[in-house]
Design a protein around this motif. Structure first.
Motif, PDB file in Angstrom:
ATOM      1  N   ALA A   1       0.899  -1.159   0.000  1.00 38.48           N
ATOM      2  CA  ALA A   1       0.000   0.000   0.000  1.00 38.48           C
ATOM      3  C   ALA A   1       0.933   1.203   0.000  1.00 38.48           C
ATOM      4  O   ALA A   1       1.641   1.440   0.981  1.00 38.48           O
ATOM      5  CB  ALA A   1      -0.925   0.002   1.205  1.00 38.48           C
TER       6      ALA A   1
ATOM      7  N   SER B   1       1.940   5.275  -0.811  1.00 38.00           N
ATOM      8  CA  SER B   1       1.547   6.667  -0.962  1.00 38.00           C
ATOM      9  C   SER B   1       2.630   7.408  -1.735  1.00 38.00           C
ATOM     10  O   SER B   1       2.567   7.484  -2.960  1.00 38.00           O
ATOM     11  CB  SER B   1       1.293   7.300   0.401  1.00 38.00           C
TER      12      SER B   1
ATOM     13  N   LYS C   1      -6.433   6.297   1.478  1.00 33.80           N
ATOM     14  CA  LYS C   1      -5.764   5.474   2.488  1.00 33.80           C
ATOM     15  C   LYS C   1      -6.801   4.731   3.330  1.00 33.80           C
ATOM     16  O   LYS C   1      -6.592   3.592   3.718  1.00 33.80           O
ATOM     17  CB  LYS C   1      -4.852   6.338   3.356  1.00 33.80           C
TER      18      LYS C   1
ATOM     19  N   ALA D   1      -7.085   1.183   1.398  1.00 34.14           N
ATOM     20  CA  ALA D   1      -6.065   0.451   2.156  1.00 34.14           C
ATOM     21  C   ALA D   1      -6.478   0.115   3.577  1.00 34.14           C
ATOM     22  O   ALA D   1      -5.758  -0.597   4.271  1.00 34.14           O
ATOM     23  CB  ALA D   1      -4.758   1.241   2.174  1.00 34.14           C
TER      24      ALA D   1
ATOM     25  N   LEU E   1      -1.313   0.890   6.779  1.00 38.02           N
ATOM     26  CA  LEU E   1      -1.156   0.636   5.342  1.00 38.02           C
ATOM     27  C   LEU E   1      -0.601  -0.770   5.113  1.00 38.02           C
ATOM     28  O   LEU E   1      -1.089  -1.505   4.243  1.00 38.02           O
ATOM     29  CB  LEU E   1      -0.222   1.675   4.706  1.00 38.02           C
TER      30      LEU E   1
ATOM     31  N   GLY F   1       3.787  -0.913   3.836  1.00 34.10           N
ATOM     32  CA  GLY F   1       3.072   0.364   3.797  1.00 34.10           C
ATOM     33  C   GLY F   1       4.071   1.502   3.770  1.00 34.10           C
ATOM     34  O   GLY F   1       4.933   1.582   4.643  1.00 34.10           O
TER      35      GLY F   1
ATOM     36  N   THR G   1       4.636   5.687   3.396  1.00 37.49           N
ATOM     37  CA  THR G   1       4.069   7.024   3.404  1.00 37.49           C
ATOM     38  C   THR G   1       5.159   8.001   3.801  1.00 37.49           C
ATOM     39  O   THR G   1       6.089   7.653   4.524  1.00 37.49           O
ATOM     40  CB  THR G   1       2.848   7.125   4.348  1.00 37.49           C
TER      41      THR G   1
END
Length: 166
Positions: A28, A30, A62, A66, A87, A102, A104
């Motif tokens: 996941a 970003s 998100k 996710a 995430l 995840g 970010t």
């Protein structure tokens, strides 16, 4: 000809290790917008381990794509260790994988939600739980995005190996 995204990364070793163990992964993403999954997919044989992923560049995605709780986003924001953890867990849940990544952070050029450029969080979820690492990375957008992918590949490879041997 080799894939330039894969050169110099732990992607080849990760795909081999997961294949040998019969395990899968999902992401996941970003700030990397799919670069992690694309790097793994550059390895021949990646289809045996890469389940898929979601690109959640926009904050509202998100939650909806996710599985990051609205309360987490409201309290901590999109660039936070709790968000990275959710995430990673969301990648597992949404894609039915053994391992989730995840990612970010802030690639720039401007700070986001009070976080300076280069602040990133790498969340790794797996059979032994969820862990998050915060990094402060130098450089421009491309350098930061590449560096966080390399960090995530290294972190995940280390975790896979430690769970198997532990």
């Amino acid at each position: 000809m080799t894939d330039p995204l894969v050169d110099g990364t732990d992607a080849v070793a990760l795909v081999a290790e997961l294949t040998r163990r019969g395990q899968t992964l999902a992401s996941a993403e970003s700030l990397t917008a799919g670069l992690f999954a694309a790097t793994v997919a550059g390895v021949p044989g990646a289809s045996a381990v890469l389940r898929g992923g979601v690109i959640v560049y926009a904050t509202d995605l998100k939650d909806s794509l996710a599985g990051v709780a609205e309360s987490t986003l409201a309290a901590d924001g999109p660039v936070a260790p709790t968000t990275a953890a959710e995430l990673a867990a969301g990648a597992i849940a949404r894609c039915g994988a053994d391992w989730g990544v995840g990612l970010t952070g802030v690639a720039g050029p401007d700070p986001q939600d009070g976080k300076p450029v280069g602040t990133v969080f790498v969340g790794i979820a797996g059979p032994d739980g969820v862990r998050v690492r915060e990094l402060t990375l130098p450089g421009g957008r491309w350098e930061i995005r590449r560096a966080v992918v390399d960090a995530a590949l290294s972190d995940l490879l280390g975790r896979v190996r430690s769970v198997a041997s532990g």
